[in-house]
Design a protein around this motif. Structure first.
Motif, PDB file in Angstrom:
ATOM      1  N   LEU A   1       0.819  -1.300   0.048  1.00 25.12           N
ATOM      2  CA  LEU A   1       0.011  -0.040   0.085  1.00 25.12           C
ATOM      3  C   LEU A   1       0.713   1.087   0.136  1.00 25.12           C
ATOM      4  O   LEU A   1       0.579   2.393  -0.874  1.00 25.12           O
TER       5      LEU A   1
ATOM      6  N   LEU B   1       0.455   4.226  -2.787  1.00 22.19           N
ATOM      7  CA  LEU B   1       0.296   5.676  -2.394  1.00 22.19           C
ATOM      8  C   LEU B   1       1.292   6.767  -3.125  1.00 22.19           C
ATOM      9  O   LEU B   1       1.157   7.626  -3.404  1.00 22.19           O
TER      10      LEU B   1
ATOM     11  N   SER C   1      -7.080   4.588   2.988  1.00 21.02           N
ATOM     12  CA  SER C   1      -5.586   5.038   3.407  1.00 21.02           C
ATOM     13  C   SER C   1      -5.523   5.842   4.450  1.00 21.02           C
ATOM     14  O   SER C   1      -4.260   6.318   5.005  1.00 21.02           O
TER      15      SER C   1
ATOM     16  N   THR D   1      -9.375   0.740   0.917  1.00 15.78           N
ATOM     17  CA  THR D   1      -8.894  -0.515   1.422  1.00 15.78           C
ATOM     18  C   THR D   1      -9.682  -1.556   1.548  1.00 15.78           C
ATOM     19  O   THR D   1      -9.586  -2.804   1.287  1.00 15.78           O
TER      20      THR D   1
END
Ligand SMILES: Cc1cc2nc3c(=O)[nH]c(=O)nc-3n(C[C@H](O)[C@H](O)[C@H](O)COP(=O)(O)OP(=O)(O)OC[C@H]3O[C@@H](n4cnc5c(N)ncnc54)[C@H](O)[C@@H]3O)c2cc1C
Ligand code: FES
Ligand code: FES
Lengths: 270, 159
Positions: A12, A16, A136, A161
């Motif tokens: 993740l 990002l 997130s 998510t």
């Protein structure tokens, strides 16, 4: 199709930072809305950040009072999941009625929720069940998330998510499908939750909405007859080549009654 | 970018532009023109292939996303000169006229039949909602899929 960079991060944080690298970068889920948009040049991102290589975004977890579905979980996986079929069969049926088998094999719940197509099915379930959208950056209540046509409360670069569905006492979904795409001309999700009856309508307007008039009628008595004679305003309802506004207003009542009958027939009270 | 995947049982390594669709890679560069492209809106199902055993629309799949995947197109079904039981059933039951939709119909049906040895006509029709045919009126397609499903499972039992 205009070209772009393609990246498939494994975590993740990497995803990002790939999204933060350019304002024109876009997340990619199942591609069932984004790839057709790329082909028609309705979207021209600088980069696609494929989320399907991130293991923790995929899969289904069941707790005592909730079902938590990872963002890249496909519609086919939700439709066939034994615990969802048992604890929240209306959600499994909704997922199994999206598009066609090939759309269900690829399309993801996170993609539908982030896209907020006015005719998509899942938004009705999220809103009626009072789901939360985990991202997130934190968590959004469904009540505050779907803000307009293809608009959500997501900030640029924010990644969905998971979706957390509280398990209701009873629930049912009914839609009138477009015969070509299977999208909802109108879809109505009715849920009896700990906080009372909640009813969400998709397909009818520019964005999914709660139908307070139906909620209060069903709050007094949970029966299809409670909805006899209710008239729905055509204000703000969609009119297009598939259906005009009066037909959509009519469908809201018909589908709400069918959903209540189905909900009572299944007799499932958690 | 370079990707490696299994195609019809053989390893393939190719350079793909990130925007190349699987249908374009198969048809235009690998010469596998059995996969058809019938629409621009991801609705017709003529382009269906299998990725990791599941049917998908190759016109809506980025080739770049296939690193490590196993892909089967219509060319990968037959065993040498012997047709796959689903292909044989379409042949015997006249499940096609012009044949344009047929590769997608068959690829979609093979996934369905794996889990449905004895499907009802309604179940077949529901499954084939993403495969459009403009010739047959579907009747013979439904019979073909029922016969093909039975044959696939009979073959499995016999083997
Ligand atoms: C023929 C056809 C029929 C269909 N019928 C229906 C139907 O009946 N009902 C229905 O509800 N839907 C239908 N759909 C849409 C389908 O459900 C898609 O799966 C869905 O709209 C998008 O999900 P996706 O995973 O494919 O997302 P993508 O197409 O990959 O992405 C859609 C958007 O969401 C963003 N995004 C994706 N994942 C995330 C994430 N985790 N976090 C933040 N942003 C993200 C992308 O950047 C993009 O903007 C249909 C689609 C097709 C092609
Ligand atoms: S070519 Fe029509 S769905 Fe792929
Ligand atoms: S046989 Fe011609 S489109 Fe199906």
């Amino acid at each position: 199709m205009r070209t772009f960079d393609y990246v498939r991060p494994a975590t993740l944080p990497e995803a990002l930072s790939a999204l933060a690298a350019s304002p024109e970068a876009r997340a990619l889920g199942g591609g069932m809305s984004l790839v057709p948009a790329l082909k028609l040049r309705l979207a021209a991102p600088s980069a696609l950040v494929d989320l399907r290589g991130i293991p923790e975004l995929r899969g289904i977890r069941i707790t005592d009072d909730a079902i938590v579905i990872g963002a890249t979980t496909t519609h086919a996986d939700v439709a066939a999941h034994p615990a969802i079929l048992d604890r929240l069969p209306a959600l499994a049926a909704l997922a199994g009625g999206i598009g066609d088998p090939q759309v269900r094999n690829c399309g993801t719940i996170g993609g539908v929720v982030a896209n907020n197509d006015p005719s998509a099915d899942y938004p009705a379930a999220l809103l009626a069940l009072g789901a939360s959208i985990e991202t997130s950056r934190g968590s959004h209540a469904a009540d505050d998330f779907f803000t307009g046509m293809f608009e959500t409360a997501l900030a640029p670069g924010e990644i969905v998510t998971a979706i957390r569905f509280p398990i209701p006492k009873q629930a049912a979904y009914e839609k009138f499908k477009s015969p070509a795409s299977r999208y909802a001309l109108v879809g109505v999700f009715v849920a009896v939750t700990a906080g009372g009856v909640r009813v969400a309508v998709t397909g009818a307007a520019s964005c999914v909405f709660r139908a307070e008039m139906i909620e209060s009628a069903l709050g007094e008595r949970l029966a299809p007859e409670s909805l006899e004679g209710l008239r729905f305003s055509t204000d703000g309802l969609n009119a297009d080549m598939h259906a005009d506004a009066p037909f959509r207003a009519h469908l809201i009542g018909v589908l709400a009654r069918r959903a209540v009958s189905k909900l009572l027939a299944t007799g499932k009270v958690n | 970018m370079q990707i490696r995947f299994q195609l019809n049982g053989k390893p393939v390594t190719v350079d793909v532009p990130p925007h190349e669709l699987l249908s374009e890679l198969l048809r235009d560069r690998l010469g596998l023109t059995g996969t058809h492209v019938g629409c621009d809106t991801s609705q017709c199902g003529a382009c269906v292939v299998h990725v990791d055993g599941r049917s998908v629309k190759s016109c809506t799949t980025l080739a770049a996303a296939l690193e490590g995947a196993t892909v089967t197109s219509i060319e990968g079904l037959a065993d040498g000169a012997a047709l796959h039981p689903m292909q044989q059933a379409f042949h015997e039951k006249h499940g096609l006229q012009c044949g344009f939709c047929t590769p997608g119909m068959i690829m979609s049906s093979v996934e369905f039949a794996k889990n449905n040895p004895d499907p009802t006509p309604e179940a077949v029709r529901h499954w084939l909602e993403g495969n459009f045919c403009r010739c047959t009126g579907y009747q013979n397609i439904v019979s073909s899929v029922q016969a093909g499903a039975a044959a696939m499972h009979a073959q499995r039992k016999g083997a």
